[in-house]
Write an enzyme that holds these catalytic residues in place. Structure first.
Site, PDB file in Angstrom:
ATOM      1  N   LYS A 123       0.499  -1.745  -0.222  1.00  0.00           N
ATOM      2  CA  LYS A 123       0.110  -0.230   0.053  1.00  0.00           C
ATOM      3  C   LYS A 123       1.003   1.275   0.045  1.00  0.00           C
ATOM      4  CE  LYS A 123      -4.538   1.231   0.264  1.00  0.00           C
ATOM      5  NZ  LYS A 123      -5.510   0.597  -0.382  1.00  0.00           N
ATOM      6  N   ASP A 152      -7.053   4.852  -4.199  1.00  0.00           N
ATOM      7  CA  ASP A 152      -7.219   4.600  -3.182  1.00  0.00           C
ATOM      8  C   ASP A 152      -8.476   5.938  -2.478  1.00  0.00           C
ATOM      9  OD1 ASP A 152      -7.692   2.547  -0.514  1.00  0.00           O
ATOM     10  OD2 ASP A 152      -7.320   4.640   0.323  1.00  0.00           O
TER      11      ASP A 152
HETATM   12  P1  NDP Z   1     -13.192   8.059  -2.162  1.00  0.00           P
HETATM   13  O1  NDP Z   1     -11.922   9.616  -2.065  1.00  0.00           O
HETATM   14  O2  NDP Z   1     -13.545   8.008  -3.942  1.00  0.00           O
HETATM   15  O3  NDP Z   1     -14.074   8.363  -1.825  1.00  0.00           O
HETATM   16  C1  NDP Z   1     -13.681   8.710  -0.019  1.00  0.00           C
HETATM   17  C2  NDP Z   1     -15.164   8.901   1.308  1.00  0.00           C
HETATM   18  O4  NDP Z   1     -15.172   8.367   1.811  1.00  0.00           O
HETATM   19  C3  NDP Z   1     -15.295  10.249  -0.020  1.00  0.00           C
HETATM   20  O5  NDP Z   1     -17.118  10.439   0.236  1.00  0.00           O
HETATM   21  C4  NDP Z   1     -14.789  11.223   1.659  1.00  0.00           C
HETATM   22  O6  NDP Z   1     -15.263  12.061   1.495  1.00  0.00           O
HETATM   23  C5  NDP Z   1     -15.376  10.255   2.496  1.00  0.00           C
HETATM   24  N1  NDP Z   1     -14.237   9.773   3.748  1.00  0.00           N
HETATM   25  C6  NDP Z   1     -12.808  10.297   3.360  1.00  0.00           C
HETATM   26  N2  NDP Z   1     -12.738  10.115   3.918  1.00  0.00           N
HETATM   27  C7  NDP Z   1     -13.270  10.848   5.149  1.00  0.00           C
HETATM   28  C8  NDP Z   1     -13.481  11.091   6.557  1.00  0.00           C
HETATM   29  N3  NDP Z   1     -11.985  11.158   7.398  1.00  0.00           N
HETATM   30  N4  NDP Z   1     -14.348  10.835   7.257  1.00  0.00           N
HETATM   31  C9  NDP Z   1     -15.255  10.513   7.072  1.00  0.00           C
HETATM   32  N5  NDP Z   1     -15.738  10.369   5.196  1.00  0.00           N
HETATM   33  C10 NDP Z   1     -14.220  10.597   4.878  1.00  0.00           C
HETATM   34  O7  NDP Z   1     -12.843   6.634  -2.187  1.00  0.00           O
HETATM   35  P2  NDP Z   1     -12.908   5.185  -2.159  1.00  0.00           P
HETATM   36  O8  NDP Z   1     -14.394   4.115  -2.221  1.00  0.00           O
HETATM   37  O9  NDP Z   1     -11.867   4.500  -3.035  1.00  0.00           O
HETATM   38  O10 NDP Z   1     -12.307   4.369  -0.889  1.00  0.00           O
HETATM   39  C11 NDP Z   1     -13.374   4.041   0.577  1.00  0.00           C
HETATM   40  C12 NDP Z   1     -12.984   3.466   1.214  1.00  0.00           C
HETATM   41  O11 NDP Z   1     -12.551   2.047   0.735  1.00  0.00           O
HETATM   42  C13 NDP Z   1     -11.194   3.746   1.954  1.00  0.00           C
HETATM   43  O12 NDP Z   1     -11.518   2.666   3.115  1.00  0.00           O
HETATM   44  C14 NDP Z   1     -10.667   2.536   1.114  1.00  0.00           C
HETATM   45  O13 NDP Z   1      -9.737   2.395   1.443  1.00  0.00           O
HETATM   46  C15 NDP Z   1     -11.201   1.521   0.784  1.00  0.00           C
HETATM   47  N6  NDP Z   1     -11.423   0.582  -0.764  1.00  0.00           N
HETATM   48  C16 NDP Z   1     -11.310   1.436  -1.593  1.00  0.00           C
HETATM   49  C17 NDP Z   1     -10.820   0.266  -3.097  1.00  0.00           C
HETATM   50  C18 NDP Z   1     -10.856   1.357  -4.691  1.00  0.00           C
HETATM   51  O14 NDP Z   1     -11.085  -0.072  -5.197  1.00  0.00           O
HETATM   52  N7  NDP Z   1     -11.125   2.814  -4.321  1.00  0.00           N
HETATM   53  C19 NDP Z   1     -10.686  -1.081  -2.396  1.00  0.00           C
HETATM   54  C20 NDP Z   1     -11.202  -1.501  -1.387  1.00  0.00           C
HETATM   55  C21 NDP Z   1     -10.765  -0.384  -0.797  1.00  0.00           C
HETATM   56  P3  NDP Z   1     -15.197  13.929   1.232  1.00  0.00           P
HETATM   57  O15 NDP Z   1     -14.656  13.424  -0.212  1.00  0.00           O
HETATM   58  O16 NDP Z   1     -16.011  14.838   1.352  1.00  0.00           O
HETATM   59  O17 NDP Z   1     -13.346  13.259   1.726  1.00  0.00           O
END
Ligand code: NDP
Length: 438
Positions: free
Chosen positions: A118, A158
């Site tokens: 990662k 991510d």
């Molecule tokens: P994105 O950046 O597309 O979206 C993240 C979302 O979570 C946004 O809505 C963001 O809001 C919100 N968010 C981020 N940080 C915080 C926080 N501290 N508190 C509250 N909300 C928060 O990321 P992904 O959708 O790709 O990833 C989301 C999760 O899924 C992560 O944990 C990631 O590790 C996991 N994941 C992702 C994969 C992938 O293929 N993308 C695969 C496996 C796991 P804002 O826009 O306001 O920051």
């Protein structure tokens, strides 16, 4: 665990992730003295390599900016390191290590030849111009490129790293390595080696896993009320698939607050706001005045629902939120984000017989489809959306079965958290023994 805390001081998220796994592994270690003899536990918690570097770049006003870049290459027993890059101001070594550690087990589950790693940076993409994002990505890759490769380490997206960032990173890799190696990154655009259905894969895969878990308990997604935290890549496509199965998603969020639409979230509006305009989720009420917007992060879990899908970030659901969800009648939790439930919340759900789909298994569809992208790159072919989606569905069905069987075999029936940890661990541990002390 004492050793891990001593050797990695101040890295709370890493301690938490290791603790969860070690607790699950107790019955395995008891039954397999050979793992103890080979020092598997001591080795598996120590990354094979950790890289930290300076990322200098100039903002649009000509100011010098310095961020920190990370790549933790955790375990390569079963294949090249594989795992995403996270750009978020909260990133530090402890977060990257927790994510890398979890990735090792997750990547072992789908039966694909990929190790775990990662990376990321404390760079905050919010409010930055396209030009600034590009300059940052180019500077980041100028250092990272020497540590990655299709047979060595294959990063992906991510939090904060989507198709735009992967495009800039790939462009710079191609330029400075003087080679067109599509398999060096996944999550690429479709014109240059990306896979159809990769964008949807994590969210779709999560819902396929939850479907299997419900079905094993004679239930389904149809007519269930769902609350989803986050409004990013995982949250959006989990919402889409859940709606396709006839569930009603009533809330989604971002880091500032959540929207509640009792008639069901209109996903096209969320996609427009988040994927196209890159604005805040509160914009939703300008399009749908009948919906409500509320500030705050944890409050979303006070909504009454049948299924909760935390798809934002780590430690989103604590013990208090878990108790509120249970009192409101929740029947299942599907972890879309990595480590979205604290260890206390996990125990609370399991003690109350709530079905819990753990991240390592439930969100593995993303990395599994990344592995399919790597296969297509090696074959120099592209499969259709339907083909990839079908493979993804099969992979999720198998992951559910693997986790479920492992849990039952080690006396933890229906504890899919333990099942996923155990199944992921066994393959890695056996491989590490086969490959000797390296
Ligand atoms: P994105 O950046 O597309 O979206 C993240 C979302 O979570 C946004 O809505 C963001 O809001 C919100 N968010 C981020 N940080 C915080 C926080 N501290 N508190 C509250 N909300 C928060 O990321 P992904 O959708 O790709 O990833 C989301 C999760 O899924 C992560 O944990 C990631 O590790 C996991 N994941 C992702 C994969 C992938 O293929 N993308 C695969 C496996 C796991 P804002 O826009 O306001 O920051």
């Amino acid at each position: 665990m004492d050793q891990v805390k001593k050797r990695n001081p101040g890295e709370d998220e890493f301690h938490q992730a290791v603790m969860e796994v070690l607790e699950s592994l107790e019955p395995v270690i008891e039954r397999h003295p050979e793992y103890k003899k080979a020092g598997i536990l001591e080795r598996i918690v120590e990354p094979e390599r950790q890289i930290m570097f300076r990322v200098p770049w100039l903002d649009d006003k000509g100011n010098v900016k310095i961020n920190r870049g990370f790549r933790v290459q955790f375990n390569s027993a079963i294949g090249p390191y594989k795992g995403g890059l996270r750009f978020h101001p909260s990133v530090y070594l402890g977060i990257i290590k927790f994510l890398g550690f979890e990735q090792v087990f997750k990547n072992s589950l789908p039966g694909l030849p990929i190790g775990g790693g990662k990376g990321g940076s404390d760079f905050d993409p919010k409010g930055k111009s396209d030009n600034e994002i590009m300059k940052f990505c180019q500077s980041f890759m100028t250092e990272l490129y020497r540590h990655i490769g299709p047979d060595l380490d294959v990063p992906a997206g991510d939090i904060g790293v989507g198709a735009r960032e992967i495009g800039y990173l790939f462009g710079q890799y191609k330029r400075i390595s003087n080679s067109y190696r599509a398999g060096v990154l996944t999550g690429k655009g479709l014109n240059y080696g990306g896979s159809l259905a990769r964008k949807e894969a994590t969210g779709f895969g999560l819902v396929y896993f939850v479907r299997e878990m419900l079905s094993a308990h004679n239930s389904s997604l149809k007519d269930k009320t769902i609350v989803i935290s986050g409004a990013g890549n995982v949250a959006i496509y989990a919402c889409q698939k859940a709606q396709e199965y006839g569930a009603k998603v009533i809330a989604m969020s971002d880091s500032k607050g959540y929207i509640y639409d009792k008639n069901g979230i209109k996903l096209d509006t969320v996609k427009q706001i988040k994927e196209v305009e890159r604005k805040r989720i509160n914009e939703y009420i300008n399009h749908h005045p009948e919906a409500e917007y509320h500030e705050g992060q944890k409050e979303i879990w006070e909504l009454k629902c049948d299924i909760a899908l935390p798809c934002a970030t780590q430690n989103d659901i604590n013990e208090e939120s878990a108790n509120i969800l249970i009192n409101n009648g929740v029947i299942a939790i599907g972890e879309g984000a990595n480590m979205p439930c604290t260890n206390e919340a996990i125990k609370t759900f399991l003690n109350n017989k709530i079905l819990l789909a753990p991240a390592k298994a439930a969100n593995a569809g993303g990395v599994a489809t990344s592995a399919l992208e790597m296969s297509q790159n090696s074959l120099r072919l592209s499969w259709s959306f339907e083909e990839v989606n079908k493979k993804l569905d099969n992979i999720m069905v198998n992951i559910f079965k693997t986790a479920s069987d492992a849990a039952a075999k080690y006396g933890k029936s229906e504890n899919y958290v333990a099942g996923a940890n155990i199944a992921g661990f066994l393959k890695i541990a056996d491989t590490m023994i086969a490959q000797g002390l390296v």
